[in-house]
Design a protein around this motif. Structure first.
Motif, PDB file in Angstrom:
ATOM      1  N   ASP A 120      60.318 -48.785  76.803  1.00 23.69           N
ATOM      2  CA  ASP A 120      60.831 -48.023  75.667  1.00 23.69           C
ATOM      3  C   ASP A 120      62.070 -47.219  76.038  1.00 23.69           C
ATOM      4  O   ASP A 120      62.442 -46.281  75.332  1.00 23.69           O
ATOM      5  N   ILE A 153      55.148 -43.596  71.751  1.00 23.87           N
ATOM      6  CA  ILE A 153      56.521 -43.128  71.503  1.00 23.87           C
ATOM      7  C   ILE A 153      56.492 -41.714  70.933  1.00 23.87           C
ATOM      8  O   ILE A 153      55.699 -41.403  70.041  1.00 23.87           O
ATOM      9  N   TYR A 189      57.744 -38.911  68.685  1.00 23.25           N
ATOM     10  CA  TYR A 189      58.519 -38.643  67.473  1.00 23.25           C
ATOM     11  C   TYR A 189      58.444 -37.164  67.097  1.00 23.25           C
ATOM     12  O   TYR A 189      58.533 -36.804  65.927  1.00 23.25           O
ATOM     13  N   TRP A 219      60.891 -47.259  64.659  1.00 24.10           N
ATOM     14  CA  TRP A 219      61.523 -47.914  65.799  1.00 24.10           C
ATOM     15  C   TRP A 219      63.044 -47.926  65.655  1.00 24.10           C
ATOM     16  O   TRP A 219      63.770 -47.712  66.632  1.00 24.10           O
ATOM     17  N   LYS A 263      64.264 -44.519  66.598  1.00 24.37           N
ATOM     18  CA  LYS A 263      64.194 -44.256  68.036  1.00 24.37           C
ATOM     19  C   LYS A 263      65.356 -44.905  68.791  1.00 24.37           C
ATOM     20  O   LYS A 263      66.058 -44.270  69.583  1.00 24.37           O
ATOM     21  N   ASP A 318      68.724 -43.084  70.506  1.00 24.52           N
ATOM     22  CA  ASP A 318      69.035 -43.306  71.919  1.00 24.52           C
ATOM     23  C   ASP A 318      70.454 -43.842  72.077  1.00 24.52           C
ATOM     24  O   ASP A 318      71.187 -43.440  72.997  1.00 24.52           O
TER      25      ASP A 318
END
Length: 853
Positions: free
Chosen positions: A21, A59, A61, A78, A81, A85
């Motif tokens: 991830d 993950i 959040y 997703w 995320k 990034d």
């Protein structure tokens, strides 16, 4: 005059896959030759030997409010995320000025699914109204993620199945080329849900262990994940000291126009897309050092892809190619971008990704597939290929040495409309529709009654009872919200829609196969044929010179309904005949196969007015001389589905309307009246049209896009209006005109209160001081609200207005809601030079176009 193509570089990346991830973890897993395919606990409850490359990471959040996390599906979470990034790595996460201009293009195959899983997984008690409202739309992830990140440059959702994410990268590349933004975010996101897994499983194309592309036993390994890249104009990146990870030299798309699922056995589309991408990049096959192939592991794909490589590369046997699906499976809509990032993190180490678990090559698979081990090689330029159901092909050319390859040029073209075609409830051709509108004594069309399937009604009422018992309506919509269980009772003759009736396809089409034609596909094909005919464009053996961009809202609803219903009670017995036809790009596929259209082909599924997004993309393809001609359109079939039921219950639809009750901009808005149909237009350089002896109908002088950041707050109408006004201002700047030079404004509000308020406030903000008496029209009440192509339907009328220098009145509205606005309440004879067309999606994405006669 020649224009230099801008250099477009990658300055940020974000990744989520079965392997890791984080970017660092992903790179290390690749270098360790880790395979993420494993037994699936999630799908083993239905399927024997269920294997998948799943995202099982925990993950964080915590930076998102908990109530918003509850409302979002994995596709959105997703995407958020990896996008965050990527922006962080690019150093842009908090650069407000830059984010205000940054747009986002998302590629996904199966969106808006998770919220409705409880229905076809037979656990209706788990249904969440909040998730359905905020994550139940196909393009909802675009709206939620752009809001959370503060992006305001406009969004689009690409829905071309397995080529969706590389297509998204290509579109983002083009929006930088056209000068709309210095930075863009391209995203691919794809959780694997039961309908997708069941479809591939039933097709018997799953590998019993882990896929071994080009060797051993054939079969694919399904995977899931997400990826994002920040694209940036080279000079802008250098000026701010950004780290550059690669340069996108070019991309291209094409269509096989061969079969709904199988690739062209001659590999024509795959060859075409590679040659076109290299042509756009100004490079030759000899300059390509490595190809990251699609490599699904299925017999047909691997054989045809090998053949395509041999036809493109003179010394194909010496060209190193490999499939990274052997690491993390086939990520469907996210596949291309995840594989692109895999290349970008390993090639700087002078290492070529191997094809894992490579054994005995299959017949006709005789290339250098970099078997099993990393190979040392210094790569300057590589190619990334992906292919999809429907024959959608995509190719990117990427340089690992930014600035080393000479810039290419293009001869910037003007973009004109040379052909129109339309199907609606008031006419089956463009001319019939116009005749109806101009015939002022014409009686309103009779609306059609909605007919539900019994199982839909049963399921709908069961769902309504569940939502009532759990008090989800009050929790989400407020205690004052009135639940009306009579919204759609059986035999409710008062629920009406504008439906297309008495249509005889063979009167309009040379070739028509009713066995493969959906209702929406039939509408689109008839409109397409009319557009080509009016532009005197005959497709002979030059289908590769003609592109097609479709904009979809709800898609092929009846086929999707039948497919989803077949999941119950046993997903192992799902009907595979409906699986490919339930995809958003299936209508474009049907049209492409029927007419032999093989050029740039894509499908956007951004929701209401998606065809306006298609129009922006078609405009850029022609303007940049990527294709000489592009068909642009949208199509809708209105089907009495669960989504219709929910719209009725939540009072978005005017349930008891007659045609004359649909009063756009009226004082007492009652919601919209659904419509169905299609609208298609042909774009090309006006000089080319004139050389063919065709009269140019109108010219697109410029456009603007923006999006609001208030997706989670329906009350923020002023912020939404400001976003639409920004799109208009950007259109003015693109066309080089001012508000004073606009002679007519056409809105596309669906008639609901919020939609109307936003549109009219944006118009007043734009024209209140500079041009307060500019006439304003909207013709949706003639057709019903044809969701994807409402904007194009109105554009068709505008083109005729420019020709006649006359404007029909807004139909049916008796008392208007805003005294500041100069609504056209009676036919108007006036001079029309520049016309403004505006449009919005339900998620807060806004378009504006300057149309010139």
């Amino acid at each position: 005059m020649k224009t230099n193509r801008k250099r477009v570089v990658i300055t940020g990346m974000g990744i989520l896959s079965s392997l890791a991830d984080s970017l660092g973890g992903f790179k290390q897993a690749l270098l360790n030759k880790t395979c993420g395919v494993a037994d699936s606990e999630r799908f083993s409850k239905w399927f024997d030997n269920a294997r998948a490359a799943e995202v099982l990471h925990d993950i964080d959040y915590s930076d998102i409010p908990a109530d918003i996390v509850e409302a979002l599906d994995n596709a959105a979470l997703w995407a958020y995320k990896v996008s965050k990034d990527a922006l962080q790595q690019a150093g842009l996460e908090k650069n407000t000025a830059c984010l205000d201009e940054t747009g986002m293009i998302v590629g996904v195959s199966s969106a808006g699914t998770e919220a409705f899983l409880p229905l076809f997984e037979q656990r209706i008690q788990d249904f969440s109204l909040k998730k359905a409202m905020y994550s139940g739309g196909f393009a909802s992830c675009c709206s939620s993620v752009s809001t959370l990140l503060g992006l305001k440059g406009g969004v689009e959702l690409v829905a071309t199945a397995c080529t969706a994410s590389p297509n998204a990268v290509g579109m983002a590349y083009d929006y930088i080329q056209n000068g709309k933004s210095k930075t863009m975010l391209a995203v691919g996101t794809e959780p694997i849900y039961l309908p997708t897994f069941a479809g591939f499983y039933a097709l018997n194309v799953m590998h019993e262990d882990s896929c071994t592309p080009f060797s051993g036993h054939s079969g694919m390994s399904i995977g899931e994940g997400a990826g994002a890249v920040v694209l940036e104009e080279y000079e802008h990146a250098v000026a701010r000291g950004a780290t550059i990870y690669g340069e996108i030299l070019a991309y291209a798309t094409s269509c096989d126009a061969y079969h709904e699922t199988g690739p062209d056995p001659r590999a024509g589309g795959a060859v075409q897309v590679m040659l076109k991408a290299m042509q756009n990049a100004g490079v030759t096959p000899e300059q390509i050092d490595y190809v990251n192939v699609h490599g699904t592991g299925t017999e047909a794909n691997d054989r045809i892809e090998t053949l395509a490589m041999k036809k493109v590369f003179p010394d194909a046997e010496k060209m190193p190619v490999s499939s990274t699906k052997s690491f993390f499976g086939h990520n469907i809509g996210a596949a291309g971008i995840v594989e692109l990032i895999a290349c970008l993190v390993t090639l700087p180490e002078k290492k070529l990704l191997p094809t894992l678990k490579f054994g005995v090559p299959r017949p006709n698979c005789d290339l250098d597939y970099v078997p099993n081990a990393f190979r040392e090689k210094d790569v300057g330029i590589f190619m990334k290929n992906n292919y999809a159901f429907g024959g959608n092909n995509c190719c990117m050319i990427v340089s690992m040495r930014p600035g080393a390859t000479p810039q290419t040029t293009y001869d910037a073209k003007r973009v004109a409309i040379s052909g129109f075609g339309a199907v609606s409830a008031i006419g089956h051709t463009f001319n019939e529709i116009l005749e109806y509108i101009w015939a002022r004594d014409k009686q309103p069309v009779a609306l059609s009654e909605v007919k539900f399937y019994d199982d839909t009604l049963e399921e709908a009422h069961e769902l309504l009872a569940t939502l009532t018992e759990t008090r989800q309506f009050e929790a989400l919509l407020g205690g004052e919200f009135t639940i009306n269980d009579s919204a759609l009772p059986e035999n409710d003759v008062n629920f009406k829609t504008f439906q297309v009736t008495n249509l005889e396809p063979r009167k309009h089409l040379r070739r028509f196969d009713p066995r493969k034609a959906t209702r929406g596909g039939t509408f689109a094909l008839i409109a397409l044929a009319e557009a080509l005919g009016s532009a005197k464009r005959k497709i002979k053996k030059d289908g590769d010179e003609l592109g097609m961009v479709m904009g979809m809202s709800r898609g092929p609803q009846e086929t999707t309904y039948k497919y989803l219903q077949s999941l119950k009670p046993d997903p192992r017995k799902v009907r595979t005949s409906e699986f490919p036809g339930s995809l958003m790009n299936s209508i474009a596929t049907f049209c492409g196969i029927s007419e032999g259209i093989k050029g740039y082909t894509t499908t956007l599924a951004t929701g209401e007015n998606a065809a306006l997004g298609a129009l922006t993309y078609g405009y850029e393809i022609v303007r940049q001389q990527l294709q000489p001609q592009v068909l642009v359109g949208g199509a809708d079939e209105y089907f009495p589905s669960m989504s219709l039921y929910m719209d009725a219950v939540t009072q978005k639809i005017h349930r008891t309307a007659e045609a004359c009750d649909y009063q756009i901009y009226g004082q007492n808005p009652k919601g919209f009246v659904p419509g169905e149909g299609a609208c298609m237009l042909l774009l090309e350089d006006p000089d080319a049209a004139k050389a063919r002896g065709v009269d140019v109908l109108a010219e697109i002088a410029g456009y603007g896009k923006s999006n609001s950041n208030s997706y989670f707050d329906a009350t923020q109408l002023s912020e939404k209006a400001e976003a639409m006004a920004l799109a208009i201002a950007r259109a003015f700047a693109d066309a080089g005109i001012t508000a004073k030079e606009i002679d007519l404004v056409c809105g596309t509000s669906n008639g609901a209160d919020a939609s109307t308020q936003v549109e009219l406030e944006a118009i007043w903000q734009t024209f209140g001081q500079a041009n307060p008496r500019v006439p304003v029209v909207n013709y949706n009440a003639y057709f019903g609200f044809v969701e994807s192509s409402a904007g194009l339907m109105n554009l068709a009328v505008l083109v005729d207005c420019i020709k006649k220098q006359a404007v029909p009145a807004i139909p049916y509205t008796e008392a208007f809601c805003d005294e500041r606005i100069n609504f056209v309440s009676a036919p108007l004879q006036t001079t029309l030079r520049n016309v403004l067309l505006t449009g919005a999606t339900e998620g807060g994405n806004y378009y504006a176009f300057i149309i010139r006669g």
